[in-house]
Design an enzyme around this catalytic site. Structure first.
Site, PDB file in Angstrom:
ATOM      1  N   ARG A  34      51.724  28.447  26.711  1.00  0.00           N
ATOM      2  CA  ARG A  34      50.627  29.060  25.947  1.00  0.00           C
ATOM      3  C   ARG A  34      51.096  29.581  24.587  1.00  0.00           C
ATOM      4  NH1 ARG A  34      47.443  31.998  30.939  1.00  0.00           N
ATOM      5  NH2 ARG A  34      45.847  30.373  31.177  1.00  0.00           N
ATOM      6  N   LYS A 202      42.468  28.825  47.116  1.00  0.00           N
ATOM      7  CA  LYS A 202      41.167  29.265  47.634  1.00  0.00           C
ATOM      8  C   LYS A 202      40.009  28.327  47.317  1.00  0.00           C
ATOM      9  CE  LYS A 202      41.946  34.227  47.601  1.00  0.00           C
ATOM     10  NZ  LYS A 202      41.669  35.429  46.803  1.00  0.00           N
TER      11      LYS A 202
HETATM   12  C1  3PG Z   1      44.417  33.087  32.444  1.00  0.00           C
HETATM   13  O1  3PG Z   1      45.559  33.353  32.831  1.00  0.00           O
HETATM   14  O2  3PG Z   1      43.685  32.235  32.992  1.00  0.00           O
HETATM   15  C2  3PG Z   1      43.903  33.778  31.215  1.00  0.00           C
HETATM   16  O3  3PG Z   1      44.933  34.329  30.466  1.00  0.00           O
HETATM   17  C3  3PG Z   1      42.864  34.796  31.599  1.00  0.00           C
HETATM   18  O4  3PG Z   1      43.432  35.815  32.359  1.00  0.00           O
HETATM   19  P1  3PG Z   1      42.510  36.701  33.320  1.00  0.00           P
HETATM   20  O5  3PG Z   1      42.072  35.811  34.446  1.00  0.00           O
HETATM   21  O6  3PG Z   1      43.362  37.847  33.766  1.00  0.00           O
HETATM   22  O7  3PG Z   1      41.325  37.159  32.511  1.00  0.00           O
END
Ligand code: 3PG
Length: 400
Positions: A34, A202
């Site tokens: 990322r 899940k």
């Molecule tokens: C992810 O890891 O899918 C994104 O960074 C969003 O994170 P979150 O599900 O904690 O909002």
């Protein structure tokens, strides 16, 4: 982004929301995907002479500072990626962030500390989120702009994703634009056969996407922990495997409705314990098993799944087929990944949907380029494919 650059950003404060939520082991980043994907938009702004302030989250802190979820390792990795120093503010929108923001010169990059250390980021109260958004605006100043580039969070109605976009001239960053373009390809005019591979633990997390995609695809291959609730719904015992008792009825309905496109494992690698050195055996799904837990799809299933995937022209993959972190249970995920790579070589369009699957690909040593696209969005790409409106895109006026 090109519109903003055309307007000119030299000397202006630009707030960038990136998704830098990378997996950490201790303080070490295990998959920088990322960060790597977020760097180009930041680099373009730096190049154009903006004073860049990046905001991002890491994990799910409880609305207060948490040293284990500091963005410090991310700032270091982003510095490497950009080839220039990225300062890290000691707070989110506090005195340190303000002082550093004021001290920025053209082309500097400041990363704010984990935005979720501030409880207003994820508040359900619009007024609270707006207050945090205003504080972010203050950092970039009145002639500032907002670039939304965190595709992985566009499904979140949060201050740094949604509310701030209402307060500043706002633009989609290159990563958001690319991700949307890729996902659009999966929802309109796809080349067939269209195969979707789902895995992960899940069923409940994937229910929306199963319901949305099953009527549209030619094949829906299901592996991973979620397969066991389906297998149980077919009447076979699954020992101590991961299973969602409350989803059995739903799985029965899905199999009734979409049985012609859903492919389930017909054999399973069963382990005597959840461990890398577990003793294993192969069980046929039709018979089931009373003891142990299924940790991977079996060799016969890998072969069948791979055959289907090799013939596909469009493929979306989300979720590993087994516990790939343990070598003994990585064969299913590897087999699926390799079949998708082969299909891609033969001209198929393949998209790997974020999070665990991207980490699996990299853990298996497969280069990103072997797929048409590896999405940075886990939940975001699934919600997009479900056809849900994503607040972070809607607020930018980006058409899904
Ligand atoms: C992810 O890891 O899918 C994104 O960074 C969003 O994170 P979150 O599900 O904690 O909002």
């Amino acid at each position: 982004l090109e519109d903003l650059l055309a307007d000119g950003v030299e000397g202006r404060g630009v707030l960038v929301r990136s998704d830098l939520n990378v997996p950490l082991d201790g303080g070490a980043i295990t998959d920088p995907g990322r960060i790597v994907a977020s760097a180009p938009t930041i680099a373009k702004l730096v190049e154009a002479g903006a004073k860049v302030i990046v905001t991002a989250h890491l994990g799910r802190p409880k609305g207060e500072p948490d040293a284990a979820l500091s963005l410090a390792p991310v700032a270091a990795r982003l510095s490497e990626e950009l080839g220039r120093n990225v300062q890290l503010a000691g707070d989110v929108v506090g005195s340190d962030a303000l002082a550093r923001a004021e001290g920025l010169t053209d082309g500097d990059v400041l990363l704010l500390e984990n935005i979720r250390f501030d409880p207003r980021e994820t508040s359900k109260d619009d007024a609270e989120r707006t207050k945090l958004a205003r504080a972010l605006v203050e950092l970039v100043g009145d002639d500032g702009a907002f670039v939304s580039d965190g595709f992985g969070v566009v499904h979140r109605k949060q201050a740094s994703v949604y509310d701030v976009a209402k307060l500043l001239p706002s633009y989609a960053g290159d990563l958001v634009a690319t991700e949307v373009e890729v996902l659009r390809k999966l929802t309109s005019d796809v080349e067939r056969p269209y195969a979707v591979v789902l895995g992960g633990s899940k069923v409940s997390d994937k229910l929306g996407v199963i319901e949305a995609l099953a009527p549209k695809v030619d094949t829906l291959v299901i592996g991973g922990g979620m397969a066991f609730t389906f297998i149980k719904a077919q009447g076979s015992p699954v020992g101590d495997s991961l299973m969602q008792e409350d989803m059995i009825g739903t799985c029965t309905d899905l199999l009734e409705k979409f049985g012609d496109v859903i492919h389930l494992p017909h054999d399973i690698v069963v382990a005597d314990k959840f461990a890398a050195d577990a003793d294993t055996s192969i069980a046929m799904t039709a018979d089931g098993f009373d003891a142990g837990m299924g940790l991977d799809i079996g060799p016969g299933t890998v072969e069948r799944f791979a055959n289907v995937l090799r013939g596909a022209k469009t493929i979306f993959w989300n979720g590993p087929s087994g516990v790939f972190e343990f070598e003994k249970f990585a064969e299913g995920t590897r087999g699926v990944a390799e079949a998708i790579v082969e299909a891609t070589k033969n001209g198929a369009y393949s998209v790997v949907g974020g999070g665990d699957s991207a980490a699996a690909v990299r853990a298996l040593g497969i280069p990103d380029e072997a797929f048409s696209h590896i999405s940075t969005g886990g939940g975001a790409s699934l919600e997009y494919l479900e056809g849900k409106e994503l607040p972070g895109l809607a607020v930018l006026g980006v058409e899904q």
